[in-house]
Each structure stands twice: as structure tokens, then as C-alpha cells.
Design a protein around this motif. Structure first.
Motif, PDB file in Angstrom:
ATOM      1  N   SER A  41       0.826  -1.202   0.000  1.00  0.00           N
ATOM      2  CA  SER A  41       0.000   0.000   0.000  1.00  0.00           C
ATOM      3  C   SER A  41       0.860   1.251   0.000  1.00  0.00           C
ATOM      4  CB  SER A  41      -0.922   0.013   1.229  1.00  0.00           C
ATOM      5  OG  SER A  41      -1.904  -0.982   1.148  1.00  0.00           O
ATOM      6  N   GLN A  42       0.406   2.261  -0.701  1.00  0.00           N
ATOM      7  CA  GLN A  42       1.104   3.538  -0.680  1.00  0.00           C
ATOM      8  C   GLN A  42       0.123   4.669  -0.936  1.00  0.00           C
ATOM      9  OE1 GLN A  42       3.991   4.022  -3.901  1.00  0.00           O
ATOM     10  NE2 GLN A  42       3.215   2.149  -4.834  1.00  0.00           N
ATOM     11  N   TYR A  43       0.438   5.819  -0.334  1.00  0.00           N
ATOM     12  CA  TYR A  43      -0.448   6.972  -0.421  1.00  0.00           C
ATOM     13  C   TYR A  43      -0.117   7.898  -1.592  1.00  0.00           C
ATOM     14  CZ  TYR A  43      -2.684   5.866   3.978  1.00  0.00           C
ATOM     15  OH  TYR A  43      -3.419   5.234   4.955  1.00  0.00           O
ATOM     16  N   LEU A  44       1.108   7.810  -2.101  1.00  0.00           N
ATOM     17  CA  LEU A  44       1.502   8.671  -3.214  1.00  0.00           C
ATOM     18  C   LEU A  44       2.168   7.827  -4.296  1.00  0.00           C
ATOM     19  CD1 LEU A  44       2.047  10.517  -0.412  1.00  0.00           C
ATOM     20  CD2 LEU A  44       2.506  12.210  -2.170  1.00  0.00           C
ATOM     21  N   GLU A  92       3.958  14.924   6.902  1.00  0.00           N
ATOM     22  CA  GLU A  92       5.146  14.099   6.663  1.00  0.00           C
ATOM     23  C   GLU A  92       4.733  12.756   6.081  1.00  0.00           C
ATOM     24  OE1 GLU A  92       8.320  12.214   9.706  1.00  0.00           O
ATOM     25  OE2 GLU A  92       8.226  14.401   9.682  1.00  0.00           O
ATOM     26  N   ILE A  93       5.402  12.360   4.999  1.00  0.00           N
ATOM     27  CA  ILE A  93       5.184  11.045   4.411  1.00  0.00           C
ATOM     28  C   ILE A  93       6.394  10.188   4.734  1.00  0.00           C
ATOM     29  CG2 ILE A  93       3.624  11.829   2.606  1.00  0.00           C
ATOM     30  CD1 ILE A  93       5.971  11.915   0.669  1.00  0.00           C
ATOM     31  N   GLU A  94       6.147   8.933   5.106  1.00  0.00           N
ATOM     32  CA  GLU A  94       7.237   8.085   5.580  1.00  0.00           C
ATOM     33  C   GLU A  94       7.135   6.681   5.008  1.00  0.00           C
ATOM     34  OE1 GLU A  94       7.578   7.934   9.810  1.00  0.00           O
ATOM     35  OE2 GLU A  94       7.348  10.100  10.076  1.00  0.00           O
ATOM     36  N   ASN A  95       8.282   6.023   5.005  1.00  0.00           N
ATOM     37  CA  ASN A  95       8.352   4.589   4.764  1.00  0.00           C
ATOM     38  C   ASN A  95       9.375   4.026   5.730  1.00  0.00           C
ATOM     39  OD1 ASN A  95      10.152   2.310   3.304  1.00  0.00           O
ATOM     40  ND2 ASN A  95       7.994   2.038   2.811  1.00  0.00           N
ATOM     41  N   VAL A  96       8.984   3.006   6.479  1.00  0.00           N
ATOM     42  CA  VAL A  96       9.901   2.350   7.408  1.00  0.00           C
ATOM     43  C   VAL A  96       9.932   0.876   7.044  1.00  0.00           C
ATOM     44  CG1 VAL A  96      10.432   1.821   9.797  1.00  0.00           C
ATOM     45  CG2 VAL A  96       9.376   4.009   9.222  1.00  0.00           C
ATOM     46  N   ALA A  97      11.084   0.405   6.608  1.00  0.00           N
ATOM     47  CA  ALA A  97      11.214  -1.000   6.210  1.00  0.00           C
ATOM     48  C   ALA A  97      12.644  -1.452   6.429  1.00  0.00           C
ATOM     49  CB  ALA A  97      10.830  -1.178   4.747  1.00  0.00           C
ATOM     50  N   ALA A  99      12.057   9.792  -5.042  1.00  0.00           N
ATOM     51  CA  ALA A  99      11.188   8.932  -5.848  1.00  0.00           C
ATOM     52  C   ALA A  99      11.495   7.463  -5.594  1.00  0.00           C
ATOM     53  CB  ALA A  99      11.366   9.269  -7.323  1.00  0.00           C
ATOM     54  N   GLY A 100      10.605   6.599  -6.039  1.00  0.00           N
ATOM     55  CA  GLY A 100      10.815   5.160  -5.906  1.00  0.00           C
ATOM     56  C   GLY A 100      10.659   4.639  -4.501  1.00  0.00           C
ATOM     57  N   VAL A 101       9.974   5.390  -3.640  1.00  0.00           N
ATOM     58  CA  VAL A 101       9.780   4.998  -2.246  1.00  0.00           C
ATOM     59  C   VAL A 101       8.303   4.692  -2.028  1.00  0.00           C
ATOM     60  CG1 VAL A 101       9.943   5.728   0.169  1.00  0.00           C
ATOM     61  CG2 VAL A 101      11.710   6.412  -1.464  1.00  0.00           C
ATOM     62  N   ASN A 102       8.032   3.623  -1.314  1.00  0.00           N
ATOM     63  CA  ASN A 102       6.660   3.254  -0.992  1.00  0.00           C
ATOM     64  C   ASN A 102       6.231   4.007   0.266  1.00  0.00           C
ATOM     65  OD1 ASN A 102       4.222   2.044  -0.491  1.00  0.00           O
ATOM     66  ND2 ASN A 102       4.998  -0.035  -0.431  1.00  0.00           N
ATOM     67  N   PHE A 148      -5.450  12.217  -0.846  1.00  0.00           N
ATOM     68  CA  PHE A 148      -4.301  11.645  -1.542  1.00  0.00           C
ATOM     69  C   PHE A 148      -4.795  11.163  -2.909  1.00  0.00           C
ATOM     70  CE2 PHE A 148      -3.570  11.286   2.961  1.00  0.00           C
ATOM     71  CZ  PHE A 148      -2.249  11.662   3.118  1.00  0.00           C
ATOM     72  N   PRO A 149      -4.662  11.990  -3.956  1.00  0.00           N
ATOM     73  CA  PRO A 149      -5.319  11.688  -5.236  1.00  0.00           C
ATOM     74  C   PRO A 149      -4.783  10.465  -5.955  1.00  0.00           C
ATOM     75  CG  PRO A 149      -3.889  13.597  -5.458  1.00  0.00           C
ATOM     76  CD  PRO A 149      -3.953  13.279  -4.003  1.00  0.00           C
ATOM     77  N   THR A 150      -3.557  10.031  -5.623  1.00  0.00           N
ATOM     78  CA  THR A 150      -2.985   8.879  -6.332  1.00  0.00           C
ATOM     79  C   THR A 150      -2.714   7.706  -5.394  1.00  0.00           C
ATOM     80  OG1 THR A 150      -0.697   9.681  -6.069  1.00  0.00           O
ATOM     81  CG2 THR A 150      -1.920  10.435  -8.013  1.00  0.00           C
ATOM     82  N   ALA A 151      -3.428   7.646  -4.273  1.00  0.00           N
ATOM     83  CA  ALA A 151      -3.234   6.550  -3.317  1.00  0.00           C
ATOM     84  C   ALA A 151      -3.616   5.216  -3.939  1.00  0.00           C
ATOM     85  CB  ALA A 151      -4.061   6.792  -2.057  1.00  0.00           C
ATOM     86  N   ASP A 152      -2.873   4.186  -3.547  1.00  0.00           N
ATOM     87  CA  ASP A 152      -3.156   2.824  -3.988  1.00  0.00           C
ATOM     88  C   ASP A 152      -3.029   1.927  -2.761  1.00  0.00           C
ATOM     89  OD1 ASP A 152      -3.583   0.483  -5.368  1.00  0.00           O
ATOM     90  OD2 ASP A 152      -1.561   0.387  -6.211  1.00  0.00           O
ATOM     91  N   LEU A 153      -4.142   1.760  -2.056  1.00  0.00           N
ATOM     92  CA  LEU A 153      -4.133   0.994  -0.813  1.00  0.00           C
ATOM     93  C   LEU A 153      -4.617  -0.415  -1.080  1.00  0.00           C
ATOM     94  CD1 LEU A 153      -5.561   3.620   1.709  1.00  0.00           C
ATOM     95  CD2 LEU A 153      -3.222   3.298   0.895  1.00  0.00           C
ATOM     96  N   LYS A 154      -3.799  -1.369  -0.687  1.00  0.00           N
ATOM     97  CA  LYS A 154      -4.129  -2.777  -0.880  1.00  0.00           C
ATOM     98  C   LYS A 154      -4.909  -3.265   0.335  1.00  0.00           C
ATOM     99  CE  LYS A 154      -1.400  -2.645  -4.501  1.00  0.00           C
ATOM    100  NZ  LYS A 154      -1.927  -2.565  -5.868  1.00  0.00           N
ATOM    101  N   ILE A 155      -6.162  -3.573   0.138  1.00  0.00           N
ATOM    102  CA  ILE A 155      -7.008  -4.023   1.236  1.00  0.00           C
ATOM    103  C   ILE A 155      -7.041  -5.544   1.244  1.00  0.00           C
ATOM    104  CG2 ILE A 155      -9.285  -3.889   2.276  1.00  0.00           C
ATOM    105  CD1 ILE A 155      -7.758  -1.227   2.103  1.00  0.00           C
ATOM    106  N   THR A 156      -6.630  -6.124   2.369  1.00  0.00           N
ATOM    107  CA  THR A 156      -6.651  -7.570   2.513  1.00  0.00           C
ATOM    108  C   THR A 156      -8.059  -8.018   2.886  1.00  0.00           C
ATOM    109  OG1 THR A 156      -4.364  -7.560   3.280  1.00  0.00           O
ATOM    110  CG2 THR A 156      -5.688  -9.536   3.758  1.00  0.00           C
ATOM    111  N   PRO A 157      -8.675  -8.883   2.095  1.00  0.00           N
ATOM    112  CA  PRO A 157     -10.045  -9.327   2.408  1.00  0.00           C
ATOM    113  C   PRO A 157     -10.109 -10.011   3.769  1.00  0.00           C
ATOM    114  CG  PRO A 157      -9.388 -10.002   0.195  1.00  0.00           C
ATOM    115  CD  PRO A 157      -8.152  -9.511   0.880  1.00  0.00           C
TER     116      PRO A 157
END
Length: 201
Positions: free
Chosen positions: A70-73, A95-100, A129-132, A162-171
Motif C-alpha cells: 500500500s502507498q499513499y503517493l 510528513e510522508i514516511e516509509n519504514v522498512a 522517488a521510488g519509495v513506498n 491523496f489523489p494517487t493513493a493505492d491501498l491494498k485491502i486484505t479481504p
């Protein structure tokens, strides 16, 4: 509900109709549900952020945190927008973040706000760029030169878009047991139960 300006469409919009998804608070800032009167006289529901006296300069609220892909941008050129009421002049940092894997990538933008209604737009096109980006943090009155807040500040935020968000929802699997279907080989026993229950063997 407020009608001016209308709620954005597309992507992901945080409307704060329920606050169950708020991921956490830190440093002395708190949140609650609240309302303010819009310019057209209607009431706008939103998330009220309060930075108390004595709060750390870095205090804030984690609005959301997703896992996996999932990512917001997905497109950094499209700005994040929000509707804000400020009880006083101040500022908000988004603030937008990725912690991995023990590594953290974050990028923050700070916007001044005036007392009253504000329409804020955060342009993250200069972020790496290139960050989830899957974690969203907001920090009221972020100012390293003032280690501890000397006055209380209050903001209501709504319609964080967040106009380009792509959130993966787990059923979520259906937790209801399957409906019982009697077989022709079943034996039915009537046991004089006053509730009318029937035992099937």
C-alpha cells in the motif's frame, strides 16, 4: 455535514467520520472528534488536533499507517490537499514516511496557516522517488527552535486527499459458520425440548 468546499473524489480521502484508523500520538499532541462552522453556515466534522503547553516540538499524530504494498503517493507530482480550521495563526507539517528493514525514509512539508479556514496543498514532487510511502504523520507548529510549546494551539482538519493513493485491502474472511443443510441420511430426534429445538444425528 459541510457542503463548501465539497469533499474531493478519487484516490483516498481521510474524512475522519470515525477515528478508529488513527495510528498513534506522540510528544504531547492529542486528537478528538470535533466540529466547526463552515463559511456557508453548515457544520464540518473533522479531526481536532490540540498541541498542549509543554508538548515537544516534534509532537504530532500518525494519521495512518499501511503495510505491504500500500502507498499513499504513487505520483509525487499530484499534491495532497486538506481543509483546515485554525483557532489561531500557526503551522502544520505533513510528513510522508516509509519504514522498512530498519531504515526510514521520510519527507516533510511545513505550511503556515491563518486563524480561520485554510485550504492547504502539499506538493511532494521534490520527495525521493521510488519509495513506498505508507505512513502519514502531521505535526502542529513544528519548530525546533522552541523545544517545548509555550501556548496551546488547536486545529481541525478534514478531507485530507491523496489523489494517487493505492491501498491494498486484505479481504477479511467470513467468520460466520456455514448454514446447516440436513442430509437424507440424518436421524432427527424430537426430545420434548420446550424451546422447540431439534437434535440431528
Amino acid at each position: 455535514a459541510a457542503t463548501v468546499p465539497p469533499t474531493p473524489t478519487g484516490g483516498e480521502v481521510m474524512t475522519f467520520d470515525v477515528l478508529d484508523d488513527i495510528a498513534g500520538i506522540f510528544g504531547g499532541t492529542t486528537y478528538a472528534a470535533g466540529q466547526r462552522t463552515e463559511v456557508d453556515g453548515t457544520l464540518r466534522d473533522g479531526l481536532v488536533l490540540t498541541k498542549a503547553v509543554g508538548s515537544d516540538w516534534w509532537s504530532g499524530v500518525t494519521l495512518a499507517e499501511q503495510s505491504g504494498d500500500s502507498q499513499y503517493l504513487t505520483d509525487l507530482s499530484k499534491p495532497v490537499t486538506m481543509r483546515v480550521w485554525a483557532d489561531q495563526d500557526g503551522s502544520l507539517a505533513l510528513e510522508i514516511e516509509n519504514v522498512a528493514g530498519g531504515q526510514s525514509t521520510n519527507y516533510a512539508l511545513n505550511k503556515d496557516v491563518s486563524q480561520g479556514w485554510n485550504d492547504l496543498s502539499f506538493d511532494f514532487s521534490a520527495a525521493p522517488a521510488g519509495v513506498n510511502y505508507n505512513k502519514i504523520v502531521i505535526r502542529p507548529d513544528k519548530d525546533e527552535s522552541v523545544p517545548k510549546a509555550t501556548e496551546e494551539t488547536v486545529y481541525l482538519i478534514d478531507d485530507v486527499h491523496f489523489p494517487t493513493a493505492d491501498l491494498k485491502i486484505t479481504p477479511v474472511p467470513d467468520s460466520e459458520p456455514p448454514a446447516f443443510t440436513a442430509e437424507v441420511t440424518d436421524t432427527v430426534i424430537f426430545d420434548q425440548d420446550p424451546t422447540g429445538a431439534v437434535s440431528v444425528l
